[in-house]
Scaffold this active site. Structure first.
Site, PDB file in Angstrom:
ATOM      1  N   ASP A 149      -7.720   5.704  11.525  1.00 27.87           N
ATOM      2  CA  ASP A 149      -6.486   6.106  12.414  1.00 27.87           C
ATOM      3  C   ASP A 149      -6.355   7.444  11.286  1.00 27.87           C
ATOM      4  O   ASP A 149      -5.633   7.701  11.780  1.00 27.87           O
ATOM      5  CB  ASP A 149      -5.953   4.588  11.361  1.00 27.87           C
ATOM      6  CG  ASP A 149      -5.315   3.579  12.045  1.00 27.87           C
ATOM      7  OD1 ASP A 149      -5.748   3.806  13.790  1.00 27.87           O
ATOM      8  OD2 ASP A 149      -5.512   2.678  12.059  1.00 27.87           O
ATOM      9  N   ASP A 181       0.909  -1.534   0.148  1.00 26.67           N
ATOM     10  CA  ASP A 181      -0.138   0.284   0.042  1.00 26.67           C
ATOM     11  C   ASP A 181       0.773   1.085  -0.038  1.00 26.67           C
ATOM     12  O   ASP A 181       0.755   2.340  -1.053  1.00 26.67           O
ATOM     13  CB  ASP A 181      -0.942  -0.080   1.280  1.00 26.67           C
ATOM     14  CG  ASP A 181      -2.588  -1.047   0.723  1.00 26.67           C
ATOM     15  OD1 ASP A 181      -1.967  -1.848   0.405  1.00 26.67           O
ATOM     16  OD2 ASP A 181      -3.570  -0.426   1.678  1.00 26.67           O
ATOM     17  N   ARG A 216      -0.885   5.968  16.579  1.00 28.59           N
ATOM     18  CA  ARG A 216      -1.222   6.600  15.956  1.00 28.59           C
ATOM     19  C   ARG A 216      -0.677   7.982  16.263  1.00 28.59           C
ATOM     20  O   ARG A 216       0.262   8.895  15.203  1.00 28.59           O
ATOM     21  CB  ARG A 216      -2.242   6.873  15.620  1.00 28.59           C
ATOM     22  CG  ARG A 216      -3.095   5.783  14.515  1.00 28.59           C
ATOM     23  CD  ARG A 216      -2.233   4.847  14.017  1.00 28.59           C
ATOM     24  NE  ARG A 216      -2.995   3.649  13.196  1.00 28.59           N
ATOM     25  CZ  ARG A 216      -1.860   2.943  13.145  1.00 28.59           C
ATOM     26  NH1 ARG A 216      -0.370   2.586  12.484  1.00 28.59           N
ATOM     27  NH2 ARG A 216      -2.924   1.497  12.666  1.00 28.59           N
ATOM     28  N   SER A 229      -6.258  -7.151   7.054  1.00 33.19           N
ATOM     29  CA  SER A 229      -5.700  -5.675   7.611  1.00 33.19           C
ATOM     30  C   SER A 229      -5.224  -6.135   8.649  1.00 33.19           C
ATOM     31  O   SER A 229      -5.905  -5.828   9.124  1.00 33.19           O
ATOM     32  CB  SER A 229      -7.436  -4.421   7.064  1.00 33.19           C
ATOM     33  OG  SER A 229      -6.492  -3.294   8.179  1.00 33.19           O
TER      34      SER A 229
HETATM   35  N1  ARG Z   1      -9.925  -0.659  14.880  1.00 33.88           N
HETATM   36  C1  ARG Z   1      -9.004  -0.654  15.383  1.00 33.88           C
HETATM   37  C2  ARG Z   1      -9.218   0.716  15.906  1.00 33.88           C
HETATM   38  O1  ARG Z   1      -9.786   1.776  15.846  1.00 33.88           O
HETATM   39  C3  ARG Z   1      -7.966  -0.944  14.786  1.00 33.88           C
HETATM   40  C4  ARG Z   1      -7.453  -0.236  13.790  1.00 33.88           C
HETATM   41  C5  ARG Z   1      -6.529  -0.794  12.660  1.00 33.88           C
HETATM   42  N2  ARG Z   1      -5.967  -2.046  12.230  1.00 33.88           N
HETATM   43  C6  ARG Z   1      -6.339  -2.697  11.520  1.00 33.88           C
HETATM   44  N3  ARG Z   1      -6.411  -4.097  11.227  1.00 33.88           N
HETATM   45  N4  ARG Z   1      -5.835  -1.766  10.353  1.00 33.88           N
HETATM   46  O2  ARG Z   1      -8.074   1.157  17.199  1.00 33.88           O
END
Ligand code: ARG
Length: 403
Positions: free
Chosen positions: A125, A16, A96, A179
């Site tokens: 995110d 990505d 993050r 993911s």
């Molecule tokens: N849903 C979780 C959060 O918002 C994880 C998000 C990232 N995880 C992922 N597999 N893309 O904190």
């Protein structure tokens, strides 16, 4: 489109972000600096350097952020016993703001006017990255390619890669991959079959914990030392924050501790289903509550529990660098002055249970609570009056209701 002169991209070297790198270079015709952070995701980052070099990147940053991540983000959050919606230990949410902080730092250093990330338009995110950048430096713009380009699916993403000779690993061809987001605190897996919450998650989604059924039949006893609310040692051995969490991940993983299958409410408005594995974090939450149980005053502990859901929601929603999160943090940190001592836990087939706790700052008084004869003056008649007065309004209320 506004003119951008230099962009710092959060870059993993995966498919990505490799595509995003190419797209940024083509779309903005400017220099892109790549930033790859080691957060303990367990992935070699040197291949990212080679890939960035191949794409003509001149300034490649690879930084080990493991200690900073655990010391300045994970541990402060653990002091609050933070859980989102009662269960989620916030493993992705807390990473993050740290990444955003370094993106902004590098952007300032190299004079970039924008930062870019690879988070998609439906998730939490993107919000977390961008709110953090807003709070840290309002002059820096954020580019979110997933919201800007015409690529709308994984299939189109692969087509773009093919057209631009970006190598696609063979396992990424056939079916779309899960993911996955991983760091020292957790592994989070979403997408594919998990998108149907009525479907049981297949065993192969789990990466860092064994199935509790297959965990050892023997229990394992571990002791964690705390100082002022933070864990500092395992089994008597002092460790740095990242080393300590790594150690507990190994112990917890072997005993199947910290698996979670959750449907959660995303900030953006939809529900999503994910699988989380947080072995070390699960042990630390139990241990921290264990040491707090003897060192915190009742009202202090209850106040912490009242604000906890609010604090957790702030982190989940991306408000780490917001004044209200810092205010709550000050309250939480203040409460931890005497949260020191040792907690012993038993790990066994998916559970991490506190079995003993001790502290030089303990508020626990065996003499006070004992069923036996006590040396401490406690007048049992006081309890009688205490109950009589607390019952006063209940007696009036019941009499009025005609019971
Ligand atoms: N849903 C979780 C959060 O918002 C994880 C998000 C990232 N995880 C992922 N597999 N893309 O904190």
């Amino acid at each position: 489109m506004t003119k951008i002169d230099k962009i710092v991209l959060s870059y993993s070297g995966g498919l990505d972000t490799s595509i995003i790198l190419k797209w940024l270079q083509e779309t903005y015709e400017c220099e892109v600096v790549t930033f790859s952070a080691d957060l303990g995701q367990g992935e070699e980052l040197e291949p990212a350097r080679a890939k960035a070099e191949m794409s003509g990147v001149k300034d490649i940053r690879i930084v080990d952020l493991r200690e900073e991540f655990v010391r300045d983000f994970v541990f402060p959050m653990l002091r609050a016993n933070a859980l989102y919606e009662g269960q989620y230990l916030l493993g992705s949410s807390i990473a993050r703001p740290l990444i955003a902080k370094h993106l902004v730092g590098i952007a300032r250093e190299v004079g970039a006017d924008a930062v870019a990330h690879g988070a998609t338009g439906k998730g939490n995110d993107q919000i977390r990255f961008e709110l953090a950048v807003n709070a840290l430096d309002p002059s820096i713009r954020v580019i979110a390619p997933w919201r800007q380009w015409n690529i709308r699916s994984r299939m189109q993403l692969l087509e773009y890669a093919e057209k631009h000779r970006i190598p696609v690993p063979s396992d990424k061809r056939g079916e779309a991959p899960f993911s996955i987001d991983a760091n020292l605190l957790h592994t989070s897996t979403e997408g594919k079959v998990l998108e149907n919450p009525a479907e049981v998650a297949p065993d192969h989604v789990y990466q860092r914990t064994v199935d509790p059924i297959d965990a050892p039949d023997a229990t394992e006893i571990i002791t964690i030392g705390f100082e002022r609310g933070d864990p500092v040692s395992v089994n008597g051995k002092a460790m740095t924050p990242a080393a300590l969490l790594t150690e507990l991940n190994g112990l917890g993983g072997r005993h199947g501790v910290g698996r979670l299958d959750l449907v959660e409410n995303r900030f953006i408005g939809m529900k999503s289903r994910g699988i989380y594995e947080t072995p070390g974090g699960t042990i630390l939450l139990a241990a921290h509550r264990g040491i707090e149980s003897i060192t915190l005053d009742r009202a202090a502990a209850h106040l912490k529990d009242e604000i906890m859901p609010r604090y957790a929601e702030l982190i989940y929603n991306g408000f780490w660098f917001a004044p209200e999160r810092e205010m709550l943090q000050a309250l939480i940190d203040h409460s931890q002055a005497f949260v020191s001592g040792e907690v012993t836990l038993r790990l066994y087939k998916g559970s991490a249970s506190v079995i003993s706790r001790a502290s030089p700052c303990s508020l626990y008084s065996a003499d006070l609570v004992t069923f036996e004869e006590s040396a401490i003056a406690f007048d049992h008649h006081d309890a009688e009056g205490f109950i009589r007065l607390n019952g006063l309004r209940l007696r009036s209320w019941a009499a009025r209701n005609g019971r």
